[in-house]
Scaffold this motif. Structure first.
Motif, mmCIF file in Angstrom:
data_model
loop_
_atom_site.group_PDB
_atom_site.id
_atom_site.type_symbol
_atom_site.label_atom_id
_atom_site.label_comp_id
_atom_site.label_asym_id
_atom_site.label_seq_id
_atom_site.Cartn_x
_atom_site.Cartn_y
_atom_site.Cartn_z
ATOM 1 N N LEU A 51 -9.497 6.757 -13.785
ATOM 2 C CA LEU A 51 -10.547 5.755 -13.641
ATOM 3 C C LEU A 51 -10.123 4.666 -12.668
ATOM 4 C CD1 LEU A 51 -11.308 5.271 -17.460
ATOM 5 C CD2 LEU A 51 -12.390 6.881 -15.902
ATOM 6 N N GLY A 52 -11.102 3.889 -12.210
ATOM 7 C CA GLY A 52 -10.797 2.719 -11.396
ATOM 8 C C GLY A 52 -10.893 2.973 -9.912
ATOM 9 N N GLU A 53 -10.001 2.331 -9.157
ATOM 10 C CA GLU A 53 -10.074 2.296 -7.701
ATOM 11 C C GLU A 53 -9.438 3.544 -7.079
ATOM 12 O OE1 GLU A 53 -11.618 0.648 -4.395
ATOM 13 O OE2 GLU A 53 -11.851 -0.125 -6.425
ATOM 14 N N VAL A 54 -10.114 4.682 -7.268
ATOM 15 C CA VAL A 54 -9.686 5.945 -6.668
ATOM 16 C C VAL A 54 -10.888 6.583 -5.977
ATOM 17 C CG1 VAL A 54 -7.808 6.394 -8.295
ATOM 18 C CG2 VAL A 54 -10.120 7.170 -8.830
ATOM 19 N N GLY A 55 -10.612 7.627 -5.198
ATOM 20 C CA GLY A 55 -11.684 8.249 -4.429
ATOM 21 C C GLY A 55 -12.749 8.904 -5.281
ATOM 22 N N ASP A 84 -7.029 10.310 -4.593
ATOM 23 C CA ASP A 84 -6.003 9.325 -4.259
ATOM 24 C C ASP A 84 -6.534 7.896 -4.435
ATOM 25 O OD1 ASP A 84 -3.571 8.323 -3.580
ATOM 26 O OD2 ASP A 84 -3.684 8.792 -1.447
ATOM 27 N N MET A 85 -5.617 6.944 -4.466
ATOM 28 C CA MET A 85 -5.982 5.536 -4.529
ATOM 29 C C MET A 85 -6.594 5.093 -3.201
ATOM 30 S SD MET A 85 -2.736 3.739 -6.369
ATOM 31 C CE MET A 85 -2.238 4.119 -8.028
ATOM 32 N N THR A 86 -7.466 4.115 -3.268
ATOM 33 C CA THR A 86 -8.003 3.529 -2.050
ATOM 34 C C THR A 86 -7.046 2.442 -1.560
ATOM 35 O OG1 THR A 86 -9.241 1.723 -3.087
ATOM 36 C CG2 THR A 86 -10.300 3.894 -3.033
ATOM 37 N N ALA A 117 0.814 -1.220 0.000
ATOM 38 C CA ALA A 117 0.000 0.000 0.000
ATOM 39 C C ALA A 117 0.844 1.264 0.000
ATOM 40 C CB ALA A 117 -0.928 0.002 1.216
ATOM 41 N N LEU A 118 2.179 1.113 0.030
ATOM 42 C CA LEU A 118 3.062 2.268 0.123
ATOM 43 C C LEU A 118 3.510 2.748 -1.252
ATOM 44 C CD1 LEU A 118 5.363 1.201 3.096
ATOM 45 C CD2 LEU A 118 3.316 2.627 3.165
#
Length: 268
Positions: free
Chosen positions: A154-158, A181-183, A30-31
């Motif tokens: 697009l995708g897995e972001v806020g 930011d990314m989740t 996650a970093l």
């Protein structure tokens, strides 16, 4: 300690160790920008310049000490192509942008078609100063800016969506920050960037944002019309699939229960 207690203790220890390893692995994935120390020991400088491309919209302002002399080279909304500046209130109107065509040219007043594709905004300014010299008694002040710099995340972001910016130099991290930011369920080492070049050819590049040397990548700075896609983790996909299937089976079970209750009531 009995044999049974030893086995139980050993099993708990193994489970704790596995949970610790899994937790560390999840935390590390996650970093952003890991191994920064190695990167700082041997940094590579990289200067980025925005380059004008087809479909860009440019705002070009030409000014001199004599406003009437430079008026024919400034086109505003509501003003004809011939640039008759006698229209009432035209000085206060918004500037009209110049759309770069597929050949990399714009249709500029008096000068006609001028090729600008591939230039930086500063190079474009210098180019116009040279082109305008024969028409003016002094070297004009020329400023060039883009008015349609946009990109999509697009995708897995806020906050997925299309964003615009007045900044012609933006990193992939800044773009992600604008999108919330990314989740924690984002794949950070396999981010996809789709880019279209000046010829219209589209390509997809893979970015590993967990590595500090991403700052040396030629795709660290995004370009206009870039599309950034952030993939979800497998755990997120499994979770969504489970929730969807669970909801479906609960609905089916409720329906079956209702039908069974009705049938039993009718047969009594």
């Amino acid at each position: 300690m009995t044999l049974r207690l030893r086995k139980t203790f050993l099993g708990c220890a193994i489970m704790a160790a596995l949970m610790g390893v899994t937790s560390c692995s999840s935390y590390k994935s996650a970093l952003y920008m890991q191994e920064a120390e190695q990167f700082n020991e041997n940094p590579k400088s990289q200067l980025y310049d925005f380059r004008i491309m087809p479909k860009d919209e440019l705002i070009i302002v030409v000014s001199t000490t004599d406003p009437e002399a430079s008026a024919p080279f400034v086109r505003r909304i509501g003003q004809s192509k011939e640039l008759n500046n006698s229209t009432y209130g035209i000085q206060d109107a918004n500037l009209l942008g110049y759309l770069v065509d597929n050949n990399g040219c714009i249709d500029f007043p008096v000068l006609g078609m001028v090729k600008v594709s591939g230039m930086t905004t500063r190079e474009c300014e210098a180019h116009f100063r040279e082109l305008l010299k024969p028409y003016l008694k002094e070297v004009p002040n020329v400023t060039v800016n883009t008015s349609n710099y946009k990109f999509s995340v697009l995708g897995e972001v806020g906050r997925p969506g299309t964003y615009s910016s007045e900044n012609e130099k933006m990193t992939v991290f800044e773009a992600l920050a604008l999108a919330g930011d990314m989740t924690l369920f984002s794949v950070r080492d396999n981010v996809q960037l789709m880019r279209e070049d000046a010829t219209g050819k589209r390509q997809i590049y893979t970015l590993d944002l967990t590595k500090a040397d991403i700052a040396n990548s030629p795709y660290f700075y995004i370009q206009q019309n870039d599309v950034i896609y952030v993939k979800p983790t497998k755990a997120k996909v499994r979770s969504n699939t489970f929730n969807t299937n669970a909801s479906m089976w609960i609905t089916i079970l409720s329906l079956v229960t209702s039908v069974s209750t009705l049938v039993i009531a009718l047969t009594k």
